[in-house]
Design a protein around this motif. Sequence first.
Motif, mmCIF file in Angstrom:
data_model
loop_
_atom_site.group_PDB
_atom_site.id
_atom_site.type_symbol
_atom_site.label_atom_id
_atom_site.label_comp_id
_atom_site.label_asym_id
_atom_site.label_seq_id
_atom_site.Cartn_x
_atom_site.Cartn_y
_atom_site.Cartn_z
ATOM 1 N N PHE A 23 42.345 44.120 48.613
ATOM 2 C CA PHE A 23 42.203 44.908 47.392
ATOM 3 C C PHE A 23 42.927 44.242 46.228
ATOM 4 O O PHE A 23 42.464 44.313 45.082
ATOM 5 N N ASP A 24 44.062 43.596 46.506
ATOM 6 C CA ASP A 24 44.754 42.867 45.435
ATOM 7 C C ASP A 24 43.840 41.800 44.838
ATOM 8 O O ASP A 24 43.855 41.572 43.625
ATOM 9 N N ARG A 25 43.030 41.175 45.704
ATOM 10 C CA ARG A 25 42.093 40.166 45.215
ATOM 11 C C ARG A 25 41.035 40.806 44.309
ATOM 12 O O ARG A 25 40.667 40.257 43.275
ATOM 13 N N LEU A 26 40.553 41.975 44.692
ATOM 14 C CA LEU A 26 39.585 42.685 43.855
ATOM 15 C C LEU A 26 40.204 43.075 42.520
ATOM 16 O O LEU A 26 39.578 42.951 41.463
ATOM 17 N N HIS A 27 41.441 43.546 42.573
ATOM 18 C CA HIS A 27 42.097 44.018 41.355
ATOM 19 C C HIS A 27 42.379 42.872 40.386
ATOM 20 O O HIS A 27 42.412 43.061 39.172
ATOM 21 N N ALA A 28 42.583 41.673 40.914
ATOM 22 C CA ALA A 28 42.915 40.530 40.057
ATOM 23 C C ALA A 28 41.689 39.921 39.397
ATOM 24 O O ALA A 28 41.807 39.215 38.396
ATOM 25 N N HIS A 29 40.499 40.182 39.950
ATOM 26 C CA HIS A 29 39.278 39.547 39.439
ATOM 27 C C HIS A 29 38.895 40.139 38.081
ATOM 28 O O HIS A 29 39.187 41.300 37.781
ATOM 29 N N ALA A 30 38.216 39.347 37.252
ATOM 30 C CA ALA A 30 37.863 39.787 35.891
ATOM 31 C C ALA A 30 36.565 40.577 35.833
ATOM 32 O O ALA A 30 36.273 41.197 34.815
ATOM 33 N N TRP A 31 35.738 40.527 36.873
ATOM 34 C CA TRP A 31 34.493 41.273 36.959
ATOM 35 C C TRP A 31 33.562 41.074 35.766
ATOM 36 O O TRP A 31 33.215 42.034 35.078
#
Length: 457
Positions: A331-339
């Motif tokens: 989830f940390d990886r998802l949260h760090a992504h700029a999307w």
Amino acid sequence: MERAATVYSEALDGTGHFRCQLVVVDGVDRGRACPLGEREVVVGTGAGAALRLSDERVSAEHVSVRADQGRFLVRDLGSTNGSFYEGSRIGELHVGPGATLRIGRSALRIEPEAQPLDLAPSQARRFGELVGESLAMREVFAVLERVAATDVTVLVEGETGTGKELVARALHDASPRRKRPFVAVDCGALPETLLDSELFGHVKGAFTGAAAPRVGLFARADGGTLFLDELGTISPAVQARLLRALEERTVRPLGGDHERAVDVRVVAASRDDLSAEVAAGRFRADLLYRLSVVRVRLPPLRSRREDLPLLVSELLRRRGLGDARPSGPGFDRLHAHAWPGNVRELRNVIDRAVAISPGAQGFEHLVIRIEPAAGRTSVAGAGGEELSVRTDLAYAEAKQALVHAFERRYVGDLLARHAGNLTAAARDAGVDRKHFRTLARRHGLLAAAADDDSADD
């Protein structure tokens, strides 16, 4: 602060009418404006004019404008140099919102008065298939809850992947039209001739290949909702026919002699700024005003990261993996992504994780991989930072700083994509391997073991 929505002041009273103003858009008095209503507004250079101009070619009492049953009555008041609409001199004429008049050396446009729609944020955490608990999304939900039961036309704006079609479907499902058809069309995916036929239909023999009559989307959506996506791409000819259909609530198929009345609620969407398209002359102002009676802007996912846990939980629930809130390194990886692809990209990431993690019982068992789209990398970095232009520096220094940031991000992305393989990364970049190695070393992107020309890639 950007508002979640704007609305024309009488849009939600059930009539669909909205107040307008007369704005000077060209000439020495550009920017002056006067509200329009049922009382006649006189434009001229005289002291008694409601909209007083300093244009020397304008008469003391030149022209008058007043609202008249959803349109506007324009009367020339015996001016010396005349009043003109679409190149023709007028005496008395009814026009619609968006109309531009020319008097003297000045141009006047009838523009609706858009007001911020100030509503308390919704207490709900979803609207249809849209979910979110951020303030930005709850403000959007409040607007959608308010307009769903009405027939007002809605323009939804937002980046690709923010959920514009979900808004249209949710409005339809929450409206009295829910039992009637919901019809969607991607205007950007069709050429002009085919789009015209798709929207309005055609009779047999209307054009080469029209071997049978076809019912258009307006007619198919009769009683329901028509969703027009990527509206900023349509041609001027289709814009004109669409405006007529919206104003008259009738359609005429291509090649046909008779018009058909239709009862359709229109929800339009665009990723482009249609106001900028109007300013550039590529989109009709009167069509924009007709479409954006209520104008809603969807926030990008990167500006509402607090919605990620709820969004991921919802996506997992729909795939039968429970609805516990996600946590941990994945989830940390998802949260760090700029999307850059917004919620659509998040959905694809979750689908890929489910596909490559057979037997997973929850988020903690999924293998989360975020892969850049082929041939490009996001403008925003992993931490959400963006490549920014330093206007506080001299030109050469600012350019060097921007190039340095680009090189680091580009080389780092390619190395990550090819698991540190210099040869493969250089081949993908289309540059010499030695030069690519120099770039990687310059930005500290080579591991010690790989920083040796004799090392095996």
